[in-house]
Design a protein around this motif. Structure first.
Motif, PDB file in Angstrom:
ATOM      1  N   GLY A   1     -18.377  -3.953 -10.383  1.00  9.14           N
ATOM      2  CA  GLY A   1     -19.020  -5.102  -9.765  1.00  9.14           C
ATOM      3  C   GLY A   1     -18.054  -6.069  -9.113  1.00  9.14           C
ATOM      4  O   GLY A   1     -18.422  -6.866  -8.245  1.00  9.14           O
ATOM      5  N   MET A   2     -16.784  -5.997  -9.508  1.00  7.50           N
ATOM      6  CA  MET A   2     -15.760  -6.892  -8.937  1.00  7.50           C
ATOM      7  C   MET A   2     -15.228  -6.392  -7.604  1.00  7.50           C
ATOM      8  O   MET A   2     -14.649  -7.161  -6.846  1.00  7.50           O
ATOM      9  N   ILE A   3     -15.392  -5.106  -7.335  1.00  8.04           N
ATOM     10  CA  ILE A   3     -14.727  -4.491  -6.188  1.00  8.04           C
ATOM     11  C   ILE A   3     -15.019  -5.180  -4.854  1.00  8.04           C
ATOM     12  O   ILE A   3     -14.085  -5.433  -4.073  1.00  8.04           O
TER      13      ILE A   3
ATOM     14  N   ASP B   1     -10.942  -9.412   0.196  1.00  3.71           N
ATOM     15  CA  ASP B   1     -10.125 -10.427   0.870  1.00  3.71           C
ATOM     16  C   ASP B   1      -8.736 -10.598   0.254  1.00  3.71           C
ATOM     17  O   ASP B   1      -7.932 -11.386   0.759  1.00  3.71           O
ATOM     18  N   ILE B   2      -8.464  -9.872  -0.822  1.00  2.86           N
ATOM     19  CA  ILE B   2      -7.149  -9.954  -1.463  1.00  2.86           C
ATOM     20  C   ILE B   2      -6.221  -8.921  -0.823  1.00  2.86           C
ATOM     21  O   ILE B   2      -6.601  -7.765  -0.662  1.00  2.86           O
ATOM     22  N   PRO B   3      -5.013  -9.303  -0.428  1.00  4.65           N
ATOM     23  CA  PRO B   3      -4.080  -8.354   0.205  1.00  4.65           C
ATOM     24  C   PRO B   3      -3.808  -7.152  -0.695  1.00  4.65           C
ATOM     25  O   PRO B   3      -3.801  -7.258  -1.928  1.00  4.65           O
TER      26      PRO B   3
ATOM     27  N   GLY C   1      -1.863  -9.426  -6.896  1.00  5.28           N
ATOM     28  CA  GLY C   1      -2.653 -10.011  -7.956  1.00  5.28           C
ATOM     29  C   GLY C   1      -3.492  -9.007  -8.724  1.00  5.28           C
ATOM     30  O   GLY C   1      -3.013  -7.943  -9.134  1.00  5.28           O
ATOM     31  N   ILE C   2      -4.770  -9.350  -8.910  1.00  8.61           N
ATOM     32  CA  ILE C   2      -5.653  -8.488  -9.692  1.00  8.61           C
ATOM     33  C   ILE C   2      -5.987  -7.182  -8.973  1.00  8.61           C
ATOM     34  O   ILE C   2      -6.618  -6.298  -9.551  1.00  8.61           O
ATOM     35  N   LYS C   3      -5.543  -7.055  -7.728  1.00  7.79           N
ATOM     36  CA  LYS C   3      -5.812  -5.844  -6.953  1.00  7.79           C
ATOM     37  C   LYS C   3      -4.675  -4.828  -7.068  1.00  7.79           C
ATOM     38  O   LYS C   3      -4.737  -3.739  -6.500  1.00  7.79           O
ATOM     39  N   LYS C   4      -3.638  -5.159  -7.816  1.00  8.52           N
ATOM     40  CA  LYS C   4      -2.429  -4.335  -7.872  1.00  8.52           C
ATOM     41  C   LYS C   4      -2.706  -2.895  -8.304  1.00  8.52           C
ATOM     42  O   LYS C   4      -2.354  -1.945  -7.601  1.00  8.52           O
ATOM     43  N   ASP C   5      -3.320  -2.706  -9.463  1.00 11.66           N
ATOM     44  CA  ASP C   5      -3.564  -1.361  -9.976  1.00 11.66           C
ATOM     45  C   ASP C   5      -4.592  -0.612  -9.129  1.00 11.66           C
ATOM     46  O   ASP C   5      -4.476   0.594  -8.908  1.00 11.66           O
ATOM     47  N   PHE C   6      -5.612  -1.330  -8.669  1.00 15.05           N
ATOM     48  CA  PHE C   6      -6.639  -0.760  -7.796  1.00 15.05           C
ATOM     49  C   PHE C   6      -6.006  -0.182  -6.530  1.00 15.05           C
ATOM     50  O   PHE C   6      -6.260   0.962  -6.141  1.00 15.05           O
ATOM     51  N   SER C   7      -5.155  -0.972  -5.894  1.00 17.15           N
ATOM     52  CA  SER C   7      -4.490  -0.541  -4.662  1.00 17.15           C
ATOM     53  C   SER C   7      -3.554   0.637  -4.896  1.00 17.15           C
ATOM     54  O   SER C   7      -3.507   1.577  -4.104  1.00 17.15           O
ATOM     55  N   ALA C   8      -2.812   0.587  -5.996  1.00 14.86           N
ATOM     56  CA  ALA C   8      -1.867   1.667  -6.303  1.00 14.86           C
ATOM     57  C   ALA C   8      -2.590   2.989  -6.513  1.00 14.86           C
ATOM     58  O   ALA C   8      -2.135   4.045  -6.045  1.00 14.86           O
TER      59      ALA C   8
END
Length: 211
Positions: free
Chosen positions: A134-136, A141-143, A147-154
């Motif tokens: 639900g947070m996705i 808007d997060i680069p 931040g909290i997008k670090k693991d998701f992006s990796a």
């Protein structure tokens, strides 16, 4: 490489699966990518043509009762008939998101997709299970990688690399980049907001329904 991204969310817009596929497309620039949405239990002629013209299939869908959504399951069964001829092997990747905090909650759905690949005669590339689905949409808007997008992006970057090179990799599971307690509190705030918007008191959230 001809890649077909398949959005298995029943939502017409604003789905977490849609955000995931957009992030992947941005990481796969230079590839021949087509996206199709599966919101009904029907494999259309347009979908058939796209799938048969592909070299790689990338699925993204929400977890429903620890499994694949029923409308997507029906389409997968229809797809099996397309892959009866020899030399139709394709690499398959899947990203499953759920409302649970733990990304590992998606492992059963990924195993179902592996079984489907085996039955359809396709090759399993890699699976990614993402918690806190639900947070996705709020991460858009997060680069990338911040931040909290670090693991998701990796995790998405690793999968994009696997897709672009056609290689297999171990399944990966990612949980939200915030402490569990903060995720729980955010979820409770969301429920309170929604019930108020629907004209009901907050106490209704705790009401027990007796037979």
């Amino acid at each position: 490489m001809k890649i077909v991204c398949i959005n298995g969310s029943p939502k017409p817009s604003g789905s977490s699966s849609g955000v995931i596929l957009k992030e992947l497309r941005d990481l796969l620039k230079g590839q021949d990518i087509k996206e199709i949405s599966v919101r009904k239990p029907e494999l259309t002629e347009e979908m058939k043509a796209a799938v048969m013209d592909s070299e790689c299939l990338v699925f993204a869908f929400p977890l429903y009762v620890d499994s694949v959504p029923s409308h997507l399951t029906a389409v997968l069964q229809q797809m099996e008939k397309l892959f009866q001829e020899p030399e139709t092997d394709r690499m398959v990747y899947a990203v499953v998101n759920c409302g649970f905090y733990e990304g590992y909650q998606n492992h059963i759905a990924l195993n179902i997709m592996k079984c489907w690949c085996k039955k359809a005669g396709l090759s399993w590339g890699q699976g990614l299970g993402i918690g806190g689905g639900g947070m996705i949409p709020m991460l858009s808007d997060i680069p990338e990688g911040k931040g909290i997008k670090k693991d998701f992006s990796a995790a998405l970057k690793e999968m994009a690399c696997s897709i672009s090179t056609g290689r297999k990799a171990e399944d990966r599971f990612v949980s939200p980049g915030i402490p569990r307690i903060m995720y729980k509190l955010a979820g409770q705030m969301g429920w309170r907001k929604q019930i108020k918007e629907n004209g009901l008191p907050v106490k209704e959230l705790s009401r027990r329904i007796l037979k």
